[in-house]
Design a protein around this motif. Sequence first.
Motif, PDB file in Angstrom:
ATOM      1  N   GLY A   1       0.791  -1.220   0.000  1.00 37.00           N
ATOM      2  CA  GLY A   1       0.000   0.000   0.000  1.00 37.00           C
ATOM      3  C   GLY A   1       0.823   1.269   0.000  1.00 37.00           C
ATOM      4  N   LEU A   2       1.995   1.247  -0.618  1.00 35.67           N
ATOM      5  CA  LEU A   2       2.909   2.392  -0.605  1.00 35.67           C
ATOM      6  C   LEU A   2       2.765   3.276  -1.840  1.00 35.67           C
ATOM      7  CD1 LEU A   2       6.127   0.554   0.673  1.00 35.67           C
ATOM      8  CD2 LEU A   2       4.376   1.748   2.019  1.00 35.67           C
ATOM      9  N   TYR A   3       1.860   2.941  -2.732  1.00 42.55           N
ATOM     10  CA  TYR A   3       1.703   3.680  -3.979  1.00 42.55           C
ATOM     11  C   TYR A   3       0.928   4.983  -3.741  1.00 42.55           C
ATOM     12  CZ  TYR A   3      -2.743   1.167  -3.684  1.00 42.55           C
ATOM     13  OH  TYR A   3      -3.942   0.652  -3.240  1.00 42.55           O
ATOM     14  N   ASP A   4       0.981   5.885  -4.717  1.00 35.11           N
ATOM     15  CA  ASP A   4       0.301   7.182  -4.636  1.00 35.11           C
ATOM     16  C   ASP A   4      -1.085   7.023  -5.244  1.00 35.11           C
ATOM     17  OD1 ASP A   4      -0.631   9.810  -4.946  1.00 35.11           O
ATOM     18  OD2 ASP A   4       1.391  10.600  -5.239  1.00 35.11           O
ATOM     19  N   ALA A   5      -2.063   6.698  -4.401  1.00 31.41           N
ATOM     20  CA  ALA A   5      -3.407   6.392  -4.886  1.00 31.41           C
ATOM     21  C   ALA A   5      -4.056   7.604  -5.554  1.00 31.41           C
ATOM     22  CB  ALA A   5      -4.272   5.900  -3.724  1.00 31.41           C
ATOM     23  N   GLU A   6      -3.832   8.784  -5.011  1.00 35.79           N
ATOM     24  CA  GLU A   6      -4.451   9.981  -5.570  1.00 35.79           C
ATOM     25  C   GLU A   6      -3.911  10.281  -6.964  1.00 35.79           C
ATOM     26  OE1 GLU A   6      -4.939  14.775  -4.555  1.00 35.79           O
ATOM     27  OE2 GLU A   6      -4.090  13.394  -3.077  1.00 35.79           O
ATOM     28  N   PHE A   7      -2.604  10.203  -7.138  1.00 37.03           N
ATOM     29  CA  PHE A   7      -1.998  10.441  -8.445  1.00 37.03           C
ATOM     30  C   PHE A   7      -2.493   9.408  -9.453  1.00 37.03           C
ATOM     31  CE2 PHE A   7       1.269   9.874 -11.673  1.00 37.03           C
ATOM     32  CZ  PHE A   7       1.620  11.177 -11.994  1.00 37.03           C
ATOM     33  N   ILE A   8      -2.520   8.156  -9.046  1.00 39.43           N
ATOM     34  CA  ILE A   8      -2.955   7.086  -9.947  1.00 39.43           C
ATOM     35  C   ILE A   8      -4.398   7.304 -10.384  1.00 39.43           C
ATOM     36  CG2 ILE A   8      -3.488   4.620 -10.060  1.00 39.43           C
ATOM     37  CD1 ILE A   8      -1.012   4.154  -8.284  1.00 39.43           C
ATOM     38  N   GLU A   9      -5.262   7.669  -9.459  1.00 45.76           N
ATOM     39  CA  GLU A   9      -6.669   7.873  -9.759  1.00 45.76           C
ATOM     40  C   GLU A   9      -6.876   9.049 -10.704  1.00 45.76           C
ATOM     41  OE1 GLU A   9     -10.776   7.626  -9.887  1.00 45.76           O
ATOM     42  OE2 GLU A   9      -9.338   6.152  -9.108  1.00 45.76           O
ATOM     43  N   GLU A  10      -6.192  10.151 -10.437  1.00 43.81           N
ATOM     44  CA  GLU A  10      -6.442  11.384 -11.190  1.00 43.81           C
ATOM     45  C   GLU A  10      -5.687  11.448 -12.510  1.00 43.81           C
ATOM     46  OE1 GLU A  10      -5.509  14.654  -8.648  1.00 43.81           O
ATOM     47  OE2 GLU A  10      -7.187  14.264  -7.269  1.00 43.81           O
ATOM     48  N   ARG A  11      -4.519  10.787 -12.588  1.00 39.23           N
ATOM     49  CA  ARG A  11      -3.650  11.100 -13.717  1.00 39.23           C
ATOM     50  C   ARG A  11      -3.192   9.894 -14.533  1.00 39.23           C
ATOM     51  NH1 ARG A  11       0.762  15.492 -13.203  1.00 39.23           N
ATOM     52  NH2 ARG A  11       0.590  14.947 -15.395  1.00 39.23           N
ATOM     53  N   THR A  12      -3.646   8.697 -14.206  1.00 32.33           N
ATOM     54  CA  THR A  12      -3.158   7.520 -14.927  1.00 32.33           C
ATOM     55  C   THR A  12      -4.310   6.601 -15.329  1.00 32.33           C
ATOM     56  OG1 THR A  12      -2.853   6.043 -13.011  1.00 32.33           O
ATOM     57  CG2 THR A  12      -1.069   7.603 -13.498  1.00 32.33           C
ATOM     58  N   ALA A  13      -3.967   5.638 -16.194  1.00 30.26           N
ATOM     59  CA  ALA A  13      -4.915   4.606 -16.617  1.00 30.26           C
ATOM     60  C   ALA A  13      -4.159   3.294 -16.766  1.00 30.26           C
ATOM     61  CB  ALA A  13      -5.559   4.994 -17.948  1.00 30.26           C
ATOM     62  N   GLY A  14      -4.870   2.188 -16.647  1.00 33.88           N
ATOM     63  CA  GLY A  14      -4.289   0.887 -16.927  1.00 33.88           C
ATOM     64  C   GLY A  14      -3.627   0.199 -15.753  1.00 33.88           C
ATOM     65  N   LEU A  15      -3.911   0.648 -14.531  1.00 29.70           N
ATOM     66  CA  LEU A  15      -3.250   0.047 -13.381  1.00 29.70           C
ATOM     67  C   LEU A  15      -3.601  -1.429 -13.215  1.00 29.70           C
ATOM     68  CD1 LEU A  15      -1.483   0.360 -10.824  1.00 29.70           C
ATOM     69  CD2 LEU A  15      -3.576   0.934  -9.572  1.00 29.70           C
ATOM     70  N   SER A  16      -4.852  -1.796 -13.478  1.00 29.88           N
ATOM     71  CA  SER A  16      -5.267  -3.182 -13.239  1.00 29.88           C
ATOM     72  C   SER A  16      -4.457  -4.160 -14.077  1.00 29.88           C
ATOM     73  CB  SER A  16      -6.760  -3.347 -13.527  1.00 29.88           C
ATOM     74  OG  SER A  16      -7.048  -3.029 -14.889  1.00 29.88           O
ATOM     75  N   GLY A  17      -4.173  -3.792 -15.318  1.00 29.58           N
ATOM     76  CA  GLY A  17      -3.340  -4.664 -16.155  1.00 29.58           C
ATOM     77  C   GLY A  17      -1.938  -4.788 -15.623  1.00 29.58           C
ATOM     78  N   LEU A  18      -1.399  -3.702 -15.085  1.00 24.59           N
ATOM     79  CA  LEU A  18      -0.058  -3.752 -14.499  1.00 24.59           C
ATOM     80  C   LEU A  18      -0.047  -4.648 -13.266  1.00 24.59           C
ATOM     81  CD1 LEU A  18       2.873  -2.630 -14.425  1.00 24.59           C
ATOM     82  CD2 LEU A  18       2.016  -0.873 -12.867  1.00 24.59           C
ATOM     83  N   ILE A  19      -1.071  -4.526 -12.431  1.00 24.03           N
ATOM     84  CA  ILE A  19      -1.130  -5.337 -11.207  1.00 24.03           C
ATOM     85  C   ILE A  19      -1.111  -6.825 -11.549  1.00 24.03           C
ATOM     86  CG2 ILE A  19      -2.565  -5.955  -9.229  1.00 24.03           C
ATOM     87  CD1 ILE A  19      -3.524  -2.997  -9.259  1.00 24.03           C
ATOM     88  N   ASP A  20      -1.872  -7.208 -12.573  1.00 22.10           N
ATOM     89  CA  ASP A  20      -1.906  -8.620 -12.972  1.00 22.10           C
ATOM     90  C   ASP A  20      -0.511  -9.152 -13.283  1.00 22.10           C
ATOM     91  OD1 ASP A  20      -4.640  -8.628 -12.711  1.00 22.10           O
ATOM     92  OD2 ASP A  20      -5.035  -8.336 -14.854  1.00 22.10           O
ATOM     93  N   VAL A  21       0.335  -8.294 -13.871  1.00 21.96           N
ATOM     94  CA  VAL A  21       1.686  -8.724 -14.234  1.00 21.96           C
ATOM     95  C   VAL A  21       2.622  -8.699 -13.036  1.00 21.96           C
ATOM     96  CG1 VAL A  21       3.735  -8.095 -15.586  1.00 21.96           C
ATOM     97  CG2 VAL A  21       1.476  -8.118 -16.663  1.00 21.96           C
ATOM     98  N   ILE A  22       2.634  -7.594 -12.289  1.00 24.28           N
ATOM     99  CA  ILE A  22       3.630  -7.488 -11.213  1.00 24.28           C
ATOM    100  C   ILE A  22       3.378  -8.462 -10.072  1.00 24.28           C
ATOM    101  CG2 ILE A  22       4.166  -5.091 -11.779  1.00 24.28           C
ATOM    102  CD1 ILE A  22       2.492  -4.214  -9.374  1.00 24.28           C
ATOM    103  N   GLN A  23       2.145  -8.967  -9.952  1.00 23.77           N
ATOM    104  CA  GLN A  23       1.894  -9.944  -8.897  1.00 23.77           C
ATOM    105  C   GLN A  23       2.692 -11.231  -9.124  1.00 23.77           C
ATOM    106  OE1 GLN A  23       0.889  -8.994  -6.304  1.00 23.77           O
ATOM    107  NE2 GLN A  23      -1.180  -8.180  -6.162  1.00 23.77           N
ATOM    108  N   GLU A  24       3.101 -11.460 -10.365  1.00 20.15           N
ATOM    109  CA  GLU A  24       3.916 -12.646 -10.656  1.00 20.15           C
ATOM    110  C   GLU A  24       5.370 -12.461 -10.233  1.00 20.15           C
ATOM    111  OE1 GLU A  24       3.530 -14.127 -14.652  1.00 20.15           O
ATOM    112  OE2 GLU A  24       1.500 -13.289 -14.866  1.00 20.15           O
TER     113      GLU A  24
END
Length: 529
Positions: free
Chosen positions: A82-105
Motif C-alpha cells: 500500500g505504498l503507492y500514490d493512490a491519488e496520483f494514480i486515480e487522477e492522472r493515470t490509466a491501466g493500473l489493473s493490467g499492471l497489477i496482474d503482471v507485477i503480482q507474478e
Amino acid sequence: MTNSIPEIPKIDLAFITGSNTTENHPVIGAQILQAVKNGAKLIVADPRRIEIAEKADVFLQLKPGTNVALLNAMMNVIYNEGLYDAEFIEERTAGLSGLIDVIQEYTPEKAQEICGVDADLIRKAARMYAHADKAAIFYAMGITQHSTGTGHVMTVSNLAMMCGNLGKAHSGVNPLRGQNNVQGACDMGGLPDDFPGYQKVTNPEVIQKFETLWNAKLSFKRGLPLTKMMQAAHSGEIKLMYIMGENPMVSDPDTTHIRESLENLDCLIVQDIFPTETTELADVVLPVACFAEKDGTFTNTERRVQRVRKAVQAPGEAKADWEVFVEIMKRLGMDVPYEKPEDVMKEIAQSTQLYGGITYDRIEHKGIQWPCPTPDHPGTPYLHKDKFSRGKGLFVPVHHVDSAELQDEAYPFILTTGRILYHYHTRTMTKRVEGLHAIASEGFIEISPNTAEKLGVEDGELVKVASRRGTLEVKARVTDTIQDQVVFMPFHFAETAANILTNASALDEISSMPELKVCAVSVEKLETV
C-alpha cells in the motif's frame, strides 16, 4: 529528461539504473553526490559495483538484461504494501489493473531467481523509493541497449507513475544522453519517421506543412533505423550512405558486419572533425568545424537550447556543418534561404512548436528548455506538470524476457560493455589528448577473482575473448566489482573493439535498438610461447 539538472541537489532520493553516472555523465554525477551530501537516499542498480555504488544506501547488483524483473518486483512490494500514490494514480493515470496482474507474478523471491539480487534488498529499495517525497530516476544505455529495451523504459515509467514521481519538481524519469547534442539531433528530425519536433512523416498535414516550407515534394515513407540501414547496405539495397559525426566502425555492434556493409556501398561520404576508423573506408571525406569553431545551438540532455559561439578559426578547409549542407543543396539546384545559423534557428521556431518561442536574442545569456511554444513562454523546467501529453499516463505492463544470448557450454560468460571516465565514445577526440591517453591507453576486460583463478589468469595477462561473431585479444583486469559469470569491456578502443563481439541481429521490435549490453562470450588464457 523530464526534469532539470539544477533540481537534482534538492531531491530526496536518486535511483540510478543502467548508468555509470559519475564516469559517463560526471557533471550530473556530481549533482547527485551533492544531493546525497544534502541528505538524499541513493539506490544504484548495475551489473558492476561502479564508483557511485560505494555511496549507495542500497546497491542492487543484477544480472545484465534483467531490469524488468527487478523493477516489477519493486512495484510488487510497493503495491502489496500500500505504498503507492493512490491519488496520483486515480487522477492522472490509466491501466493500473493490467499492471497489477503482471507485477503480482514478480515477487522479490521470483526476481531474485532472475536477477541474482537478494529479495530483502529489493524490498528495501522498493520501500525507500516509495517513501521518498521527491524521487528521481536516472538511466542510460544500460536500460535501453537491449532487444527488450523499450520494455525496460516502460517499466521505469511504470514505477515512477505508481509513486507519483512525474509532473513535479525534483523527481521524474531522466534518461541521460550520451553525447552533447543527441537530444538536439532527435528534436531536429534525426529519426527515421519524424520531421523536426517529432512530427510524423505519415501525417498528411505535417507533410503538407514541410512541403510548403521547403518548396519540395516529400515522402510519406518511414526511413530505416541505423541497424536496418546497415543490413540494407550489406544486402545491396542501400547504395550510398552519408555519415555525419559518427564512427560506426567502433560504436556499432558486430564490427565485421559493419565493415562488410560499408565496403559494399557504391559511395560512402563521411563528415567529421578528425580522421576515424570509418573515414578510412570513405570515398569522400568532408572536414568540418568542431564546437569551438562555429556558431549555432546545441540542445542538451535536459532539453535546454544553448548558444554555441565561434571562439577560434577552423583549420584548413573545414566548414561548419550547416555550411557544408548549404553547398551541397546549391549543387543539387535548390534555393537556399540560409545565410547564417540564426536563419536556421528562425525556421526551426517557425516549423516546430517545441521551439516556437526560442530565438537567439532570448538565449543570448541563458538557454531555454523546450517546450517553449511562444515568444513570451519561459520554457519548461519539468514536463507533465498538469497532465501528460496523451492525457492520462498509461501503465504498460511488461514481462521479463531473457536476452537473446545467454551463457552456454561454448560461451559461458555474459559480456556487457560501457564507457570509462577518461575517454569519450570512440576516442575520435580523446585519444588525441596526451594526458588522457597516458592514463587510459588500451582496452581491457574485467573479470572476477574467482573467474581469473579458474582460468589461471593473472591481472594484466592477455586473454582471448570470443563470441559467435568474432575474436579479439585483450588484457585482463581482475576486480571484485564484477560478478563471476559476467565480464565487462569498454567499447572505446578500436584496437580491442568490444563491438567485434556484440550482437547486431537481436533488435528491439519497436525501437530496433541492438542488444549491445548482453552477449555470450568465452574467455581463455593466452599461452605464452
